[in-house]
Design an enzyme around this catalytic site. Sequence first.
Site, PDB file in Angstrom:
ATOM      1  N   HIS A  72      34.221  28.522 -74.107  1.00 16.41           N
ATOM      2  CA  HIS A  72      34.019  28.688 -75.482  1.00 16.41           C
ATOM      3  C   HIS A  72      33.767  29.886 -76.034  1.00 16.41           C
ATOM      4  O   HIS A  72      32.975  30.745 -75.528  1.00 16.41           O
ATOM      5  CB  HIS A  72      32.691  27.771 -75.858  1.00 16.41           C
ATOM      6  CG  HIS A  72      32.639  26.301 -75.758  1.00 16.41           C
ATOM      7  ND1 HIS A  72      31.714  25.592 -76.359  1.00 16.41           N
ATOM      8  CD2 HIS A  72      33.413  25.393 -74.978  1.00 16.41           C
ATOM      9  CE1 HIS A  72      32.218  24.398 -76.292  1.00 16.41           C
ATOM     10  NE2 HIS A  72      33.336  24.223 -75.571  1.00 16.41           N
ATOM     11  N   TYR A 200      24.565  24.750 -83.726  1.00 14.58           N
ATOM     12  CA  TYR A 200      23.220  24.537 -83.841  1.00 14.58           C
ATOM     13  C   TYR A 200      22.944  24.397 -85.486  1.00 14.58           C
ATOM     14  O   TYR A 200      23.228  25.407 -86.157  1.00 14.58           O
ATOM     15  CB  TYR A 200      23.016  26.143 -83.401  1.00 14.58           C
ATOM     16  CG  TYR A 200      22.866  26.287 -81.990  1.00 14.58           C
ATOM     17  CD1 TYR A 200      21.696  25.963 -81.168  1.00 14.58           C
ATOM     18  CD2 TYR A 200      24.130  26.517 -81.411  1.00 14.58           C
ATOM     19  CE1 TYR A 200      21.925  26.099 -79.720  1.00 14.58           C
ATOM     20  CE2 TYR A 200      24.141  26.784 -79.682  1.00 14.58           C
ATOM     21  CZ  TYR A 200      23.004  26.635 -78.921  1.00 14.58           C
ATOM     22  OH  TYR A 200      23.126  26.851 -77.706  1.00 14.58           O
ATOM     23  N   PRO A 292      14.940  25.294 -74.958  1.00 20.47           N
ATOM     24  CA  PRO A 292      16.404  25.469 -74.950  1.00 20.47           C
ATOM     25  C   PRO A 292      17.325  25.852 -75.714  1.00 20.47           C
ATOM     26  O   PRO A 292      18.364  26.195 -75.506  1.00 20.47           O
ATOM     27  CB  PRO A 292      16.793  24.047 -74.551  1.00 20.47           C
ATOM     28  CG  PRO A 292      15.599  23.076 -75.267  1.00 20.47           C
ATOM     29  CD  PRO A 292      14.433  24.206 -74.940  1.00 20.47           C
ATOM     30  N   LYS A 296      19.215  29.337 -72.225  1.00 20.45           N
ATOM     31  CA  LYS A 296      18.924  30.458 -71.220  1.00 20.45           C
ATOM     32  C   LYS A 296      18.275  30.282 -70.087  1.00 20.45           C
ATOM     33  O   LYS A 296      18.274  31.098 -68.906  1.00 20.45           O
ATOM     34  CB  LYS A 296      18.122  31.533 -72.092  1.00 20.45           C
ATOM     35  CG  LYS A 296      18.723  32.415 -72.929  1.00 20.45           C
ATOM     36  CD  LYS A 296      19.747  33.432 -72.294  1.00 20.45           C
ATOM     37  CE  LYS A 296      20.833  33.874 -73.281  1.00 20.45           C
ATOM     38  NZ  LYS A 296      22.021  33.330 -72.876  1.00 20.45           N
ATOM     39  N   TYR A 384      23.779  35.770 -76.381  1.00 22.65           N
ATOM     40  CA  TYR A 384      24.045  34.320 -75.938  1.00 22.65           C
ATOM     41  C   TYR A 384      24.864  34.329 -74.775  1.00 22.65           C
ATOM     42  O   TYR A 384      24.877  33.633 -73.928  1.00 22.65           O
ATOM     43  CB  TYR A 384      24.738  33.678 -77.281  1.00 22.65           C
ATOM     44  CG  TYR A 384      24.946  32.169 -77.095  1.00 22.65           C
ATOM     45  CD1 TYR A 384      24.128  31.406 -77.511  1.00 22.65           C
ATOM     46  CD2 TYR A 384      25.957  31.523 -76.350  1.00 22.65           C
ATOM     47  CE1 TYR A 384      23.939  30.045 -77.422  1.00 22.65           C
ATOM     48  CE2 TYR A 384      25.975  30.269 -76.339  1.00 22.65           C
ATOM     49  CZ  TYR A 384      25.009  29.498 -76.780  1.00 22.65           C
ATOM     50  OH  TYR A 384      25.018  28.059 -76.626  1.00 22.65           O
TER      51      TYR A 384
HETATM   52  P1  RFL Z   1      14.580  22.703 -61.394  1.00 20.53           P
HETATM   53  O1  RFL Z   1      15.811  22.311 -61.819  1.00 20.53           O
HETATM   54  O2  RFL Z   1      13.439  22.342 -62.090  1.00 20.53           O
HETATM   55  O3  RFL Z   1      14.453  22.497 -59.902  1.00 20.53           O
HETATM   56  C1  RFL Z   1      13.220  22.717 -58.901  1.00 20.53           C
HETATM   57  C2  RFL Z   1      13.371  21.726 -57.892  1.00 20.53           C
HETATM   58  O4  RFL Z   1      12.154  21.698 -56.950  1.00 20.53           O
HETATM   59  C3  RFL Z   1      11.859  20.579 -56.904  1.00 20.53           C
HETATM   60  N1  RFL Z   1      10.458  20.605 -56.444  1.00 20.53           N
HETATM   61  C4  RFL Z   1       9.975  20.550 -55.277  1.00 20.53           C
HETATM   62  N2  RFL Z   1      10.454  20.637 -53.830  1.00 20.53           N
HETATM   63  C5  RFL Z   1       9.663  20.649 -52.744  1.00 20.53           C
HETATM   64  N3  RFL Z   1       8.331  20.691 -52.910  1.00 20.53           N
HETATM   65  C6  RFL Z   1       7.778  20.680 -53.976  1.00 20.53           C
HETATM   66  N4  RFL Z   1       6.322  20.747 -54.031  1.00 20.53           N
HETATM   67  C7  RFL Z   1       8.520  20.586 -55.149  1.00 20.53           C
HETATM   68  N5  RFL Z   1       8.303  20.693 -56.424  1.00 20.53           N
HETATM   69  C8  RFL Z   1       9.309  20.542 -57.277  1.00 20.53           C
HETATM   70  C9  RFL Z   1      12.182  19.608 -57.839  1.00 20.53           C
HETATM   71  O5  RFL Z   1      12.578  18.131 -57.421  1.00 20.53           O
HETATM   72  C10 RFL Z   1      13.667  20.357 -58.399  1.00 20.53           C
HETATM   73  O6  RFL Z   1      14.897  19.729 -57.532  1.00 20.53           O
HETATM   74  O7  RFL Z   1      14.245  24.642 -61.562  1.00 20.53           O
HETATM   75  P2  RFL Z   1      15.487  25.615 -61.373  1.00 20.53           P
HETATM   76  O8  RFL Z   1      16.495  25.360 -59.786  1.00 20.53           O
HETATM   77  O9  RFL Z   1      14.767  26.766 -61.403  1.00 20.53           O
HETATM   78  O10 RFL Z   1      16.439  25.605 -62.248  1.00 20.53           O
HETATM   79  C11 RFL Z   1      16.151  25.688 -63.650  1.00 20.53           C
HETATM   80  C12 RFL Z   1      16.980  24.904 -64.564  1.00 20.53           C
HETATM   81  O11 RFL Z   1      16.700  23.557 -64.141  1.00 20.53           O
HETATM   82  C13 RFL Z   1      16.369  24.902 -66.002  1.00 20.53           C
HETATM   83  O12 RFL Z   1      16.230  26.300 -66.404  1.00 20.53           O
HETATM   84  C14 RFL Z   1      17.496  24.625 -67.274  1.00 20.53           C
HETATM   85  O13 RFL Z   1      17.768  22.939 -67.113  1.00 20.53           O
HETATM   86  C15 RFL Z   1      16.838  24.602 -68.505  1.00 20.53           C
HETATM   87  N6  RFL Z   1      17.774  24.036 -69.695  1.00 20.53           N
HETATM   88  C16 RFL Z   1      18.902  25.059 -69.927  1.00 20.53           C
HETATM   89  N7  RFL Z   1      19.333  26.305 -69.284  1.00 20.53           N
HETATM   90  C17 RFL Z   1      20.266  26.877 -69.714  1.00 20.53           C
HETATM   91  O14 RFL Z   1      20.700  27.921 -69.046  1.00 20.53           O
HETATM   92  N8  RFL Z   1      21.018  26.410 -70.530  1.00 20.53           N
HETATM   93  C18 RFL Z   1      21.175  25.186 -71.301  1.00 20.53           C
HETATM   94  O15 RFL Z   1      22.161  24.739 -72.253  1.00 20.53           O
HETATM   95  C19 RFL Z   1      20.061  24.371 -70.931  1.00 20.53           C
HETATM   96  N9  RFL Z   1      19.643  23.419 -71.580  1.00 20.53           N
HETATM   97  C20 RFL Z   1      17.599  22.980 -70.160  1.00 20.53           C
HETATM   98  C21 RFL Z   1      18.547  22.604 -71.223  1.00 20.53           C
HETATM   99  C22 RFL Z   1      16.571  22.502 -70.091  1.00 20.53           C
HETATM  100  C23 RFL Z   1      16.299  21.126 -70.568  1.00 20.53           C
HETATM  101  N10 RFL Z   1      15.151  20.336 -70.062  1.00 20.53           N
HETATM  102  C24 RFL Z   1      15.124  19.018 -70.013  1.00 20.53           C
HETATM  103  C25 RFL Z   1      13.916  21.026 -69.667  1.00 20.53           C
HETATM  104  C26 RFL Z   1      18.314  21.445 -71.909  1.00 20.53           C
HETATM  105  C27 RFL Z   1      17.322  20.550 -71.699  1.00 20.53           C
HETATM  106  C28 RFL Z   1      16.973  19.481 -72.581  1.00 20.53           C
HETATM  107  C1  PHB Z   2      23.426  21.199 -73.453  1.00 22.04           C
HETATM  108  O1  PHB Z   2      24.917  21.159 -73.518  1.00 22.04           O
HETATM  109  O2  PHB Z   2      22.758  20.733 -72.821  1.00 22.04           O
HETATM  110  C2  PHB Z   2      22.661  22.435 -74.183  1.00 22.04           C
HETATM  111  C3  PHB Z   2      23.576  23.522 -74.727  1.00 22.04           C
HETATM  112  C4  PHB Z   2      23.222  24.335 -75.606  1.00 22.04           C
HETATM  113  C5  PHB Z   2      21.898  24.655 -75.592  1.00 22.04           C
HETATM  114  C6  PHB Z   2      20.853  23.650 -74.940  1.00 22.04           C
HETATM  115  C7  PHB Z   2      21.452  22.545 -74.347  1.00 22.04           C
HETATM  116  O3  PHB Z   2      21.256  25.578 -76.167  1.00 22.04           O
END
Ligand code: RFL
Ligand code: PHB
Length: 389
Positions: A72, A200, A292, A296, A384
Amino acid sequence: MRTQVVIIGGGPSGLLLGQLLHTQGIEAVVLERKTRDYVLGRIRAGILERGLIGLMHKAGVGERLAREGFVHDGTIISYGDEDFTINFKDHTNTSVVVYGQTEVTRDLYDAREAAGLPTVFNTQEVQIHGADTDSAHVTYQVNGETHRIDCDFIAGCDGFHGVSRQTIPLGLRKEYEKVYPFGWLGILSETPPVNDELIYAASERGFALCSMRNQNLSRYYIQCALTDTVEDWSDEAFWEELKRRIPKSHADKLVTGPSIEKSIAPLRSFVTEPMRWGRLFLCGDAAHIVPPTGAKGLNTAASDIHYLFEGLKAHYLESDSAALDAYSEKALARVWKAERFSWWMTKLLHRFPDQTEFDLKMQKAEIDFLRSNREAQSVLAQNYIGLPY
Ligand code: RFL
Ligand code: PHB
């Protein structure tokens, strides 16, 4: 049992670190509280910065991403029926790639399994002992049986609700937090995306985001009240609300269909300092959370992993601990900039319950400025696509 690094958490942070360490012959055991399928069932991030893409290649798992990821070059910002594009490529000569966190995690699990690297699933009662001593070890239970692993270092990659951060004594850590008065209701549907680029959308009814995973898989979000539940939102109600928040020209083209996933995420900014205590290093969501809006979260987790991996590599391969000692400071310097950008994007595009008419005018003026000012667009584009490591 003894290993060099115990990685707590088999999410993207922990798995990426494990794979990078493996390329250098450094041993690690991953402990994951859930199952692989459970981790892969969480629909989260979708946008990857070049830094994370580079790390995937360095870890030897970039092949499918290179083949299937969608490049993109820009994004659309809209306000009511007006919209404009910010072209990342023009401003930075760099793009981002749409490739779901689920796929990143799947590629890392597949590589981990293919290399026969140890992962323990369904771990309970994980506890870190002696992180500030020379006899660090981790204990955990599986099926009621207690196990112990002695190690040199512990990587706390266990997300926001994990145990690693809590292990650092309260008097030694400082937490910074902002909770936003709304959440994001997200759905995944097997429909073609409404547009090639993300939209957005700011609107009088609140924020919306049109994203995607591939040509027949769309991801949409709408800002919702914190009191809302998934049951309050039928698919029909979701589509109607989304159409009201995006420009009419796009709403008219929107293809709707049944949702295959629907969830609500609260929005929060959070940082804990420092990100190291003795032999314990915090990475990713265990140390910081962003709303989100700037995409980041996963990308900032990846930069932590970069700094920790380089530190561990220099420690083991060159007996040089300087980079490991600088981990917290280096990681936090980049984290705070990602926090600022995510907070700014969130403020710019959402409706806040306590916003005055003056606040709304300020928000509109800032969007108008962004629309008309090349330097302002360049600042957004640089943030971004991701600041350098
Ligand atoms: P995670 O993914 O939460 O993984 C942590 C893992 O640790 C396990 N765990 C344990 N294991 C052993 N013992 C324990 N006591 C434990 N406690 C927990 C859990 O089961 C899990 O498997 O953290 P990690 O690896 O640091 O990854 C971070 C990302 O998941 C997170 O930052 C992103 O998903 C955030 N995020 C986005 N980030 C982006 O860079 N671009 C995006 O477009 C974006 N969109 C989003 C997002 C997060 C969202 N939500 C739901 C919060 C969109 C959404 C809706
Ligand atoms: C997504 O595709 O889940 C997504 C994309 C951009 C964002 C957050 C989530 O800023």
